[in-house]
Design a protein around this motif. Structure first.
Motif, PDB file in Angstrom:
ATOM      1  N   CYS A 144     -14.740  11.931  31.880  1.00  0.00           N
ATOM      2  CA  CYS A 144     -15.734  13.160  31.792  1.00  0.00           C
ATOM      3  C   CYS A 144     -15.915  13.839  30.627  1.00  0.00           C
ATOM      4  CB  CYS A 144     -15.337  13.811  33.077  1.00  0.00           C
ATOM      5  SG  CYS A 144     -13.762  14.861  32.612  1.00  0.00           S
ATOM      6  N   SER A 145     -17.217  14.402  30.300  1.00  0.00           N
ATOM      7  CA  SER A 145     -17.103  15.182  29.185  1.00  0.00           C
ATOM      8  C   SER A 145     -17.827  16.497  29.824  1.00  0.00           C
ATOM      9  CB  SER A 145     -18.023  14.424  28.169  1.00  0.00           C
ATOM     10  OG  SER A 145     -19.207  14.159  28.383  1.00  0.00           O
ATOM     11  N   ASN A 146     -18.796  16.416  30.652  1.00  0.00           N
ATOM     12  CA  ASN A 146     -19.393  17.532  31.043  1.00  0.00           C
ATOM     13  C   ASN A 146     -18.775  18.161  32.529  1.00  0.00           C
ATOM     14  OD1 ASN A 146     -21.328  17.337  29.097  1.00  0.00           O
ATOM     15  ND2 ASN A 146     -22.424  15.723  30.235  1.00  0.00           N
ATOM     16  N   LEU A 147     -18.364  17.315  33.293  1.00  0.00           N
ATOM     17  CA  LEU A 147     -17.999  17.690  34.661  1.00  0.00           C
ATOM     18  C   LEU A 147     -16.421  17.712  34.788  1.00  0.00           C
ATOM     19  CD1 LEU A 147     -20.748  15.868  36.891  1.00  0.00           C
ATOM     20  CD2 LEU A 147     -20.639  18.244  36.003  1.00  0.00           C
ATOM     21  N   CYS A 148     -15.789  17.947  33.925  1.00  0.00           N
ATOM     22  CA  CYS A 148     -14.238  17.862  33.921  1.00  0.00           C
ATOM     23  C   CYS A 148     -13.531  19.202  34.567  1.00  0.00           C
ATOM     24  CB  CYS A 148     -13.563  17.952  32.496  1.00  0.00           C
ATOM     25  SG  CYS A 148     -14.067  16.456  31.467  1.00  0.00           S
ATOM     26  N   ILE A 149     -14.234  20.111  34.592  1.00  0.00           N
ATOM     27  CA  ILE A 149     -13.768  21.336  35.444  1.00  0.00           C
ATOM     28  C   ILE A 149     -14.022  20.964  36.991  1.00  0.00           C
ATOM     29  CG2 ILE A 149     -14.113  23.856  36.073  1.00  0.00           C
ATOM     30  CD1 ILE A 149     -14.824  24.046  32.888  1.00  0.00           C
ATOM     31  N   GLU A 150     -15.126  20.371  37.108  1.00  0.00           N
ATOM     32  CA  GLU A 150     -15.505  20.421  38.541  1.00  0.00           C
ATOM     33  C   GLU A 150     -14.446  19.155  39.049  1.00  0.00           C
ATOM     34  OE1 GLU A 150     -17.661  20.528  36.228  1.00  0.00           O
ATOM     35  OE2 GLU A 150     -19.488  21.417  36.809  1.00  0.00           O
ATOM     36  N   SER A 151     -14.101  18.329  38.437  1.00  0.00           N
ATOM     37  CA  SER A 151     -13.009  16.937  38.444  1.00  0.00           C
ATOM     38  C   SER A 151     -11.897  17.653  39.031  1.00  0.00           C
ATOM     39  CB  SER A 151     -12.842  15.919  37.553  1.00  0.00           C
ATOM     40  OG  SER A 151     -12.079  15.271  37.709  1.00  0.00           O
ATOM     41  N   ASP A 152     -11.219  18.465  38.113  1.00  0.00           N
ATOM     42  CA  ASP A 152     -10.060  19.484  38.437  1.00  0.00           C
ATOM     43  C   ASP A 152     -10.284  20.141  39.686  1.00  0.00           C
ATOM     44  OD1 ASP A 152      -9.275  18.621  35.988  1.00  0.00           O
ATOM     45  OD2 ASP A 152      -9.586  20.482  34.989  1.00  0.00           O
ATOM     46  N   THR A 153     -11.402  20.837  40.142  1.00  0.00           N
ATOM     47  CA  THR A 153     -11.330  21.504  41.225  1.00  0.00           C
ATOM     48  C   THR A 153     -11.394  20.533  42.368  1.00  0.00           C
ATOM     49  OG1 THR A 153     -13.045  23.003  40.155  1.00  0.00           O
ATOM     50  CG2 THR A 153     -13.080  23.052  42.515  1.00  0.00           C
ATOM     51  N   LEU A 154     -11.986  19.528  42.320  1.00  0.00           N
ATOM     52  CA  LEU A 154     -12.153  18.487  43.347  1.00  0.00           C
ATOM     53  C   LEU A 154     -10.703  17.958  43.369  1.00  0.00           C
ATOM     54  CD1 LEU A 154     -13.768  16.759  45.383  1.00  0.00           C
ATOM     55  CD2 LEU A 154     -14.182  15.123  43.760  1.00  0.00           C
ATOM     56  N   LYS A 155      -9.845  17.672  42.594  1.00  0.00           N
ATOM     57  CA  LYS A 155      -8.553  17.258  42.772  1.00  0.00           C
ATOM     58  C   LYS A 155      -7.635  17.859  43.491  1.00  0.00           C
ATOM     59  CE  LYS A 155      -4.410  15.623  39.962  1.00  0.00           C
ATOM     60  NZ  LYS A 155      -4.104  15.317  38.852  1.00  0.00           N
ATOM     61  N   ILE A 156      -8.060  19.505  43.304  1.00  0.00           N
ATOM     62  CA  ILE A 156      -6.994  20.206  44.340  1.00  0.00           C
ATOM     63  C   ILE A 156      -7.409  20.164  45.489  1.00  0.00           C
ATOM     64  CG2 ILE A 156      -6.866  22.997  44.549  1.00  0.00           C
ATOM     65  CD1 ILE A 156      -7.178  23.064  41.473  1.00  0.00           C
ATOM     66  N   GLU A 157      -8.947  20.348  45.904  1.00  0.00           N
ATOM     67  CA  GLU A 157      -9.366  19.852  47.325  1.00  0.00           C
ATOM     68  C   GLU A 157      -9.045  18.809  47.968  1.00  0.00           C
ATOM     69  OE1 GLU A 157     -13.729  20.239  47.778  1.00  0.00           O
ATOM     70  OE2 GLU A 157     -13.720  21.559  46.052  1.00  0.00           O
ATOM     71  N   ILE A 158      -8.834  17.625  47.049  1.00  0.00           N
ATOM     72  CA  ILE A 158      -8.214  16.381  47.673  1.00  0.00           C
ATOM     73  C   ILE A 158      -7.063  16.638  48.192  1.00  0.00           C
ATOM     74  CG2 ILE A 158      -7.961  13.995  47.340  1.00  0.00           C
ATOM     75  CD1 ILE A 158     -10.294  14.054  45.350  1.00  0.00           C
ATOM     76  N   ASN A 159      -6.119  17.104  47.342  1.00  0.00           N
ATOM     77  CA  ASN A 159      -4.933  17.457  47.484  1.00  0.00           C
ATOM     78  C   ASN A 159      -4.440  18.250  48.865  1.00  0.00           C
ATOM     79  OD1 ASN A 159      -3.932  15.527  45.326  1.00  0.00           O
ATOM     80  ND2 ASN A 159      -3.530  17.150  43.965  1.00  0.00           N
ATOM     81  N   ASN A 160      -5.388  19.238  48.865  1.00  0.00           N
ATOM     82  CA  ASN A 160      -5.106  20.256  49.874  1.00  0.00           C
ATOM     83  C   ASN A 160      -5.326  19.437  51.251  1.00  0.00           C
ATOM     84  OD1 ASN A 160      -4.250  22.105  48.366  1.00  0.00           O
ATOM     85  ND2 ASN A 160      -6.043  23.123  48.031  1.00  0.00           N
ATOM     86  N   LEU A 161      -6.619  18.778  51.334  1.00  0.00           N
ATOM     87  CA  LEU A 161      -7.019  18.274  52.484  1.00  0.00           C
ATOM     88  C   LEU A 161      -6.227  17.151  52.940  1.00  0.00           C
ATOM     89  CD1 LEU A 161     -11.045  18.645  52.094  1.00  0.00           C
ATOM     90  CD2 LEU A 161      -9.737  19.474  53.677  1.00  0.00           C
ATOM     91  N   SER A 162      -5.812  16.433  52.080  1.00  0.00           N
ATOM     92  CA  SER A 162      -5.256  14.932  52.278  1.00  0.00           C
ATOM     93  C   SER A 162      -3.804  15.310  52.923  1.00  0.00           C
ATOM     94  CB  SER A 162      -4.897  14.256  51.218  1.00  0.00           C
ATOM     95  OG  SER A 162      -4.537  14.810  50.032  1.00  0.00           O
ATOM     96  N   LYS A 163      -3.319  16.501  52.806  1.00  0.00           N
ATOM     97  CA  LYS A 163      -1.926  17.160  53.340  1.00  0.00           C
ATOM     98  C   LYS A 163      -1.912  17.216  54.707  1.00  0.00           C
ATOM     99  CE  LYS A 163      -0.196  19.084  48.747  1.00  0.00           C
ATOM    100  NZ  LYS A 163      -0.483  20.497  48.310  1.00  0.00           N
TER     101      LYS A 163
END
Length: 124
Positions: free
Chosen positions: A104-123
């Motif tokens: 990523c070069s443009n959507l890195c922040i969105e990727s970080d946000t999604l990572k948190i969402e994935i972690n929260n939901l998959s728990k």
């Protein structure tokens, strides 16, 4: 068909999409694909149309085509990761998001946000 006409279908399709005239947009984008079978933008906008029409299977199909044409398309990779999260496919969502993070070069922040969402939901 002259080059101008080929690109005109894409531009017209995007303009119809912006006006939320999805059927007209779909027609123009599909017409563009006839002349430009590798039009990454056409497939990306078609995926957005199907997202708006809540047709997840067609949205996914077109996002996969974009990624096939350009494995480093950030928007398509992020959109597919989000779609996979919506359908509770946490493993695939994480895999796509990890791949996005690697280029990523443009959507890195969105990727970080999604990572948190994935972690929260998959728990859950």
């Amino acid at each position: 068909q002259p080059i101008f006409a080929k690109n005109q279908y894409l531009e017209e399709g995007i303009n119809f999409f912006k006006k939320k005239e999805f059927e007209k947009a779909k027609f123009k984008l599909e017409k563009n694909i006839v002349y430009n079978p590798k039009s990454e933008q056409s497939y990306l906008y078609l995926s957005k149309i199907f997202k708006n029409l809540d047709k997840k299977d067609l949205q996914e199909q077109h996002l996969n085509t974009v990624i096939l044409l350009n494995p480093k398309n950030e928007e398509a990779t992020l959109s597919l990761a989000k779609l996979k999260l919506e359908t509770s496919d946490y493993k695939k969502s994480k895999e796509l998001n990890d791949r996005l993070k690697s280029f990523c070069s443009n959507l890195c922040i969105e990727s970080d946000t999604l990572k948190i969402e994935i972690n929260n939901l998959s728990k859950n």
